[in-house]
Design an enzyme around this catalytic site. Structure first.
Site, PDB file in Angstrom:
ATOM      1  N   TYR A 143       0.856  -1.189   0.000  1.00 34.00           N
ATOM      2  CA  TYR A 143       0.000   0.000   0.000  1.00 34.00           C
ATOM      3  C   TYR A 143       0.888   1.234   0.000  1.00 34.00           C
ATOM      4  CZ  TYR A 143      -3.426   3.485   1.589  1.00 34.00           C
ATOM      5  OH  TYR A 143      -4.227   4.593   1.696  1.00 34.00           O
ATOM      6  N   ASP A 238       9.339   2.788  -0.111  1.00 35.58           N
ATOM      7  CA  ASP A 238       8.299   3.460   0.662  1.00 35.58           C
ATOM      8  C   ASP A 238       8.465   3.033   2.115  1.00 35.58           C
ATOM      9  OD1 ASP A 238       6.093   4.451   1.903  1.00 35.58           O
ATOM     10  OD2 ASP A 238       4.635   3.724   0.430  1.00 35.58           O
ATOM     11  N   LYS A 266       4.382   8.935   9.096  1.00 42.61           N
ATOM     12  CA  LYS A 266       4.175   8.348  10.435  1.00 42.61           C
ATOM     13  C   LYS A 266       5.211   8.800  11.476  1.00 42.61           C
ATOM     14  CE  LYS A 266       1.530   4.676   8.341  1.00 42.61           C
ATOM     15  NZ  LYS A 266       0.167   4.435   8.697  1.00 42.61           N
TER      16      LYS A 266
HETATM   17  N1  PMP Z   1       2.833   4.249   2.336  1.00 46.36           N
HETATM   18  C1  PMP Z   1       2.779   3.322   3.295  1.00 46.36           C
HETATM   19  C2  PMP Z   1       3.770   2.215   3.298  1.00 46.36           C
HETATM   20  C3  PMP Z   1       1.798   3.394   4.288  1.00 46.36           C
HETATM   21  O1  PMP Z   1       1.747   2.466   5.250  1.00 46.36           O
HETATM   22  C4  PMP Z   1       0.877   4.464   4.261  1.00 46.36           C
HETATM   23  C5  PMP Z   1      -0.217   4.594   5.313  1.00 46.36           C
HETATM   24  N2  PMP Z   1      -0.574   3.480   5.972  1.00 46.36           N
HETATM   25  C6  PMP Z   1       0.985   5.409   3.243  1.00 46.36           C
HETATM   26  C7  PMP Z   1       1.977   5.277   2.301  1.00 46.36           C
HETATM   27  C8  PMP Z   1       0.055   6.573   3.190  1.00 46.36           C
HETATM   28  O2  PMP Z   1       0.312   7.417   4.270  1.00 46.36           O
HETATM   29  P1  PMP Z   1      -0.833   8.437   4.776  1.00 46.36           P
HETATM   30  O3  PMP Z   1      -1.911   7.604   5.364  1.00 46.36           O
HETATM   31  O4  PMP Z   1      -0.102   9.279   5.783  1.00 46.36           O
HETATM   32  O5  PMP Z   1      -1.252   9.222   3.603  1.00 46.36           O
END
Ligand code: PMP
Length: 423
Positions: A143, A238, A266
């Site tokens: 994701y 990511d 995060k």
């Molecule tokens: N990339 C990863 C690996 C994530 O875990 C997340 C959120 N869970 C995101 C992108 C998107 O981040 P946000 O919810 O802060 O937009």
């Protein structure tokens, strides 16, 4: 049964789609309706009826120190007194950038944005702008936020057959996202042969943690590095979840593999809205105002978020990473014992897949790609989730989300967990 939670949920549903501002919060598929929380401290949060829970969701990862860490709170309180948004240059993002860049040898420059999604969106645009190519390889089960181009999954597991996971994503966008399976390097090689000189980048969660916890082999990640290099494509790690959580330098540090672009979120904001992308200067200088790849943000590098992030990260010393892992391991072992024993083995088919401070409670073992996940884990998870909720133990309300430990989940919390589980 009507209670304060259902009352507020009903009210919210009238005003907000599904009553929530992010879908997993809706407890979809669970028996109960969402709990509404009024406050949080340490490893606990308290719902509006006054019941407290040990929190293993930790805001989906950012709260590596626990809720309301006193030093972060102190810095935020001071920052509040200086005003909370300038839309102009300020020294706080410079302090955070300096702290980060002096500790992340694989990158030279960073740009702060407001979320992980924004970080990924910009990283993809940057990769395309630098390489002048359009296609992006993404893996089934990773994701990357709700960026149009990332809301795509494989049709029946067929490599390269893009299919949108969301309405509203145009086919033209989906066509430029190539979906492959984790752990399948041959698939990656073939994809580069099939799309010669078309692929701008591979994006991967080096520790996939959004479809369960799918721990990848070093060889797979190294293979991605080698193949992208050989094909003039970029490798994007990511690290929105793994960055500053599995180690300060995330999976790039743990694996020793240097990606071309890294996205963060995060933990970098310690629970305030921050995302970032970072890379070597020769890539980053393609971003506006230096280069031609545009990116901007009214609230970017918000002074409160910068200060909260910096104080959080300052506490993430080597000793504290060790403590974080110990805390999580202690908790994982307690859960494992309870899962094996409870109600004559009702949950004894469950196992815990665990990496540093992340854990996934799942009826299975050695799961490394989406295809290995048993089909019915969503339904099976409901009685477990509801029972734990009843006992004041909060997991994310979704079988595919991981649990998070924090520095606040110490020995006392572990004892309390034991007490709650066996009560
Ligand atoms: N990339 C990863 C690996 C994530 O875990 C997340 C959120 N869970 C995101 C992108 C998107 O981040 P946000 O919810 O802060 O937009």
């Amino acid at each position: 049964m009507s209670n304060l939670h259902t009352e507020i949920f009903e009210k919210s549903k009238k005003m907000v789609p599904g009553g929530v501002h992010s879908p997993v919060r809706s407890f979809k598929g669970m028996e109960s309706t969402p709990k509404f929380f009024k406050s949080a401290n340490g490893a606990y949060f308290t719902d509006i009826e006054g019941k407290d829970y040990i929190d293993f969701c930790m805001s989906f990862g950012p709260l590596v120190l626990g809720h309301q860490n006193p030093a972060v709170k102190e810095k935020l309180t001071q920052a509040l007194g200086r005003g909370w948004s300038y839309g102009a240059c300020e020294p706080y993002s410079v302090d955070l950038a300096e702290y980060l860049l002096s500790r992340l040898p694989h990158v030279d420059q960073i740009r702060f944005v407001n979320s992980g999604t924004e970080a990924v969106m910009t990283a993809l645009r940057l990769a395309r702008g630098v390489t002048k190519k359009n296609k992006i390889i993404k893996f089934n089960g990773c994701y990357h936020g709700h960026v149009d181009a990332m809301l795509i999954k494989a049709g029946s597991g067929l490599a390269g057959a893009a299919e949108s996971s969301s309405l509203g994503v145009p086919k033209g966008v989906a066509d430029d996202t190539l979906i492959l399976e984790l752990e399948d390097l041959d698939g990656v090689k073939k994809c580069f042969e099939d799309h010669k000189d078309e692929i701008a980048a591979i994006i991967v969660e080096p520790l996939p943690a959004n479809n369960g916890l799918l721990i990848q082999d070093q060889e797979f990640l190294q293979g991605l590095r080698d193949i992208t290099k050989a094909n003039d494509a970029l490798l994007i790690f990511d690290e929105v979840i793994s960055g500053f959580r599995v180690a300060f330098g995330g999976m790039a540090e743990l694996t020793g593999i240097t990606p071309d672009i890294v996205t963060y979120g995060k933990v970098i904001g310690g629970g305030l809205p921050v995302g970032a992308l970072a890379a070597k200067t020769e890539i980053m200088e393609h971003l506006a105002p230096v280069g031609g790849v545009y990116q901007a943000g009214t609230l970017s590098a918000n002074p409160l978020a910068m200060v909260g992030g910096l104080e959080t990260l300052k506490q993430m010393t080597k000793e504290n990473y060790e403590k974080l892992e110990q805390n999580t391991l202690r908790i994982v072992n307690i859960f494992k014992k309870w899962l094996a024993e409870y109600n004559d083995g009702q949950f004894s088919n469950y196992n815990i897949i665990h990496h540093s401070s992340l854990f996934w409670i799942v009826p299975g073992d050695k799961i490394k790609s989406v295809g290995n996940i048993p089909g019915n884990i969503g339904e099976d998870f409901v009685p477990l989730f509801e029972l734990l909720l009843e006992k004041g133990i909060y997991l994310s309300p979704n079988a595919y989300e991981v649990g998070f430990g924090s520095l606040a989940h110490d020995e006392d919390v572990a004892k309390d967990l034991e007490k709650r589980l066996w009560s």
